[in-house]
Write a protein that holds these residues in place. Structure first.
Motif, PDB file in Angstrom:
ATOM      1  N   GLY A 256     -10.275   5.308   0.469  1.00 31.97           N
ATOM      2  CA  GLY A 256      -9.818   5.173  -0.906  1.00 31.97           C
ATOM      3  C   GLY A 256      -8.327   5.014  -1.082  1.00 31.97           C
ATOM      4  O   GLY A 256      -7.850   4.849  -2.206  1.00 31.97           O
ATOM      5  N   ARG A 257      -7.555   5.018  -0.006  1.00 31.42           N
ATOM      6  CA  ARG A 257      -6.096   4.909  -0.099  1.00 31.42           C
ATOM      7  C   ARG A 257      -5.635   3.595   0.522  1.00 31.42           C
ATOM      8  O   ARG A 257      -6.031   3.261   1.648  1.00 31.42           O
ATOM      9  CB  ARG A 257      -5.429   6.083   0.619  1.00 31.42           C
ATOM     10  N   ALA A 258      -4.789   2.852  -0.209  1.00 26.48           N
ATOM     11  CA  ALA A 258      -4.275   1.581   0.299  1.00 26.48           C
ATOM     12  C   ALA A 258      -3.337   1.822   1.479  1.00 26.48           C
ATOM     13  O   ALA A 258      -2.477   2.710   1.433  1.00 26.48           O
ATOM     14  CB  ALA A 258      -3.532   0.834  -0.809  1.00 26.48           C
ATOM     15  N   ILE A 259      -3.520   1.029   2.542  1.00 23.33           N
ATOM     16  CA  ILE A 259      -2.655   1.132   3.717  1.00 23.33           C
ATOM     17  C   ILE A 259      -2.119  -0.246   4.066  1.00 23.33           C
ATOM     18  O   ILE A 259      -2.664  -1.270   3.643  1.00 23.33           O
ATOM     19  CB  ILE A 259      -3.403   1.724   4.937  1.00 23.33           C
ATOM     20  N   ASN A 260      -1.031  -0.277   4.829  1.00 23.32           N
ATOM     21  CA  ASN A 260      -0.403  -1.540   5.222  1.00 23.32           C
ATOM     22  C   ASN A 260      -1.262  -2.233   6.285  1.00 23.32           C
ATOM     23  O   ASN A 260      -1.414  -1.717   7.389  1.00 23.32           O
ATOM     24  CB  ASN A 260       0.994  -1.274   5.768  1.00 23.32           C
TER      25      ASN A 260
ATOM     26  N   HIS B 113      -3.962 -12.505  -2.028  1.00 23.56           N
ATOM     27  CA  HIS B 113      -3.546 -11.106  -2.034  1.00 23.56           C
ATOM     28  C   HIS B 113      -4.601 -10.334  -1.237  1.00 23.56           C
ATOM     29  O   HIS B 113      -5.779 -10.336  -1.587  1.00 23.56           O
ATOM     30  CB  HIS B 113      -3.445 -10.559  -3.449  1.00 23.56           C
ATOM     31  N   PHE B 114      -4.171  -9.664  -0.168  1.00 20.40           N
ATOM     32  CA  PHE B 114      -5.080  -9.010   0.770  1.00 20.40           C
ATOM     33  C   PHE B 114      -4.744  -7.529   0.876  1.00 20.40           C
ATOM     34  O   PHE B 114      -3.597  -7.170   1.144  1.00 20.40           O
ATOM     35  CB  PHE B 114      -4.957  -9.680   2.147  1.00 20.40           C
ATOM     36  N   GLU B 115      -5.737  -6.684   0.613  1.00 21.24           N
ATOM     37  CA  GLU B 115      -5.545  -5.237   0.714  1.00 21.24           C
ATOM     38  C   GLU B 115      -6.553  -4.626   1.687  1.00 21.24           C
ATOM     39  O   GLU B 115      -7.677  -5.116   1.828  1.00 21.24           O
ATOM     40  CB  GLU B 115      -5.737  -4.561  -0.652  1.00 21.24           C
ATOM     41  N   VAL B 116      -6.129  -3.542   2.328  1.00 18.54           N
ATOM     42  CA  VAL B 116      -7.015  -2.721   3.159  1.00 18.54           C
ATOM     43  C   VAL B 116      -6.902  -1.275   2.682  1.00 18.54           C
ATOM     44  O   VAL B 116      -5.792  -0.766   2.485  1.00 18.54           O
ATOM     45  CB  VAL B 116      -6.654  -2.820   4.652  1.00 18.54           C
ATOM     46  N   HIS B 117      -8.037  -0.624   2.472  1.00 24.46           N
ATOM     47  CA  HIS B 117      -8.074   0.775   2.030  1.00 24.46           C
ATOM     48  C   HIS B 117      -8.813   1.621   3.053  1.00 24.46           C
ATOM     49  O   HIS B 117      -9.820   1.185   3.617  1.00 24.46           O
ATOM     50  CB  HIS B 117      -8.779   0.892   0.677  1.00 24.46           C
ATOM     51  N   LYS B 118      -8.286   2.798   3.316  1.00 25.13           N
ATOM     52  CA  LYS B 118      -8.935   3.771   4.202  1.00 25.13           C
ATOM     53  C   LYS B 118      -9.210   5.035   3.406  1.00 25.13           C
ATOM     54  O   LYS B 118      -8.287   5.652   2.874  1.00 25.13           O
ATOM     55  CB  LYS B 118      -8.032   4.100   5.394  1.00 25.13           C
TER      56      LYS B 118
END
Length: 439
Positions: free
Chosen positions: A378-382, A371-376
């Motif tokens: 503090g907000r999760a982005i695709n 499971h891979f997430e990217v945040h900018k």
């Protein structure tokens, strides 16, 4: 089966000098049962080895639950001598922290008692402690090695990783190439069986194999090329003046690296995308803040970019997870890992493409996946829609471009030379290997 052109050209003018061996060592070297022993350390094996009737060198691999004191005491080394050995070797290696499977060598006399203890401390470097009159005499020796240029060209087949591995490309090279190419190629969607992968790298290889050292170590990857659907991506390694590290560029000076990787692993399928979905375990709908990649347990996971590890621990429903802080307000998260790579802990710096962990199914996970997430900010982005081009290094120009062009010309000449050795400048050759040693 992947087709391959494999050309190894030794480019050293002189050999790496081997440290002088003790005259007695060749006399002591013998065999156990006609061959050098390579066994797991255990009670049964220890009893058998105690019955050795001639001097010999045996190779052992530390078994789960074993410690050095327990092992060496079987060969008439007392606890105090083991503790002294640990202290004497401390500048090179902590013998209290040997991992399961670590190889060691023991030189035994005719009675099966220990004469010397040897262990690999790094590539091509062996540490030997000899027991003389109850004291340890420690020396470091270097195995003879040579620099070799490796030029390999293969059909991608079902998997770039597996095809390259089957052809003999070093794992470090494959991981490095995938990390670099991931900036331009979506490995989960783009590759076809007819695509071609090419790499030119230099490695240091042992002249003779040794059980305490790996056979080779990659020095540098100079050229990577992946042709996808007829579109080539030839990339050259270069460090510009004032830069702290090497980067990869197209021949016209355009940098290939982007700020963050969109897919931080190879050989996986995209099993779940960013957006609202019904959770497979919890049963209700909620925002899926990242991407899920399905792959085999143990698949290496790369850091999406340069950064600092904020967390590398258990994260509840995330299982084993890693959180990395990057520049410009970005963070990345990697969850459900089987485990962490060596040296990955909170506070440590990591480089883009560095292996940080291994895919697993820990935490609230229905099947092995990342499971891979990217945040900018503090907000999760695709991650698939990342637009970080404004953070990418600029195209080389002026004196830097002129200097880089010389690097391109030199590498191209080396590639042409290796092709000429096979007289096959434009065709793939099936499993042909050529190694030329220059003296």
């Amino acid at each position: 089966m992947a087709a391959a052109l494999v050309v190894g050209v030794a480019c050293t003018c002189e050999k790496v000098v081997t440290a002088t061996s003790e005259p007695e060592e060749s006399k002591l070297r013998s065999t156990v049962g006609g061959a050098l022993a390579d066994v797991n350390i255990g009670t049964n094996e220890a009893k058998k080895l105690k019955n050795i009737t001639k001097s010999s060198i045996i190779t052992l691999r530390l078994a789960a639950g074993e410690n050095l004191i327990g092992v060496l005491r079987r060969y008439d080394v007392n606890t105090q001598q083991v503790m002294t050995l640990i202290r004497e070797v401390q500048p090179w290696l902590d013998l209290n922290k040997l991992t399961t499977g670590k190889a060691i060598q023991l030189t035994l006399n005719q009675r099966g008692s220990l004469i010397a203890f040897s262990i690999g401390v790094r590539f091509a470097t062996i540490l030997t402690a000899t027991l003389e009159d109850g004291d340890w005499q420690v020396r470091e020796s270097t195995l003879e090695s040579e620099l070799v240029d490796e030029h390999i060209r293969i059909n991608v087949g079902r998997s770039l990783y597996n095809s390259a591995l089957d052809t003999g490309v070093a794992v470090d090279v494959i991981q490095r190439a995938i990390a670099v190419l991931s900036h331009r190629v979506d490995f989960q969607r783009s590759l076809q069986d007819t695509d071609v992968f090419e790499v030119f790298y230099q490695s240091t290889q042992l002249i003779d194999t040794h059980p305490l050292s790996k056979k080779s170590e990659v020095d540098k990857v100079n050229f990577i090329k992946l042709t996808v659907s007829g579109v080539p991506h030839p990339l050259y390694r270069y460090r510009a003046t004032g830069e702290s590290q090497h980067r990869f560029y197209y021949a016209d000076g355009r940098p290939v690296q982007s700020f963050l990787l969109k897919t931080p692993l190879n050989g996986a399928r995209l099993s779940s995308t960013f957006g609202r979905r019904k959770h497979p375990i919890l049963g209700y709908s909620r925002l899926h803040k990242g991407l899920d990649f399905g792959a085999a347990i143990g698949t290496p996971i790369f850091s999406a970019g340069d950064g600092k590890v904020l967390k590398a621990n258990w994260g509840g429903s995330f299982g084993n997870r890693i959180v990395i802080r990057h520049a410009n307000g970005y963070q990345s998260l990697y969850a459900h890992l089987q485990g962490f790579a060596t040296g990955i802990k909170a506070g440590n710096e990591v480089r883009q493409g560095e292996v940080i962990g291994y895919l697993g199914s820990t935490g609230l996970s229905q099947a092995p996946h990342l499971h891979f997430e990217v945040h900018k900010d503090g907000r999760a982005i695709n991650p698939l829609t990342l637009k970080t081009h404004r953070y990418t290094a600029r195209k080389l120009a002026g004196a830097k471009l002129e200097d880089f062009s010389k690097t391109v010309a030199r590498i191209d000449a080396q590639l042409e030379h290796s092709y000429a050795k096979r007289n096959e400048p434009s065709q793939l050759v099936f499993n042909q290997t050529l190694k030329e040693h220059q003296h």
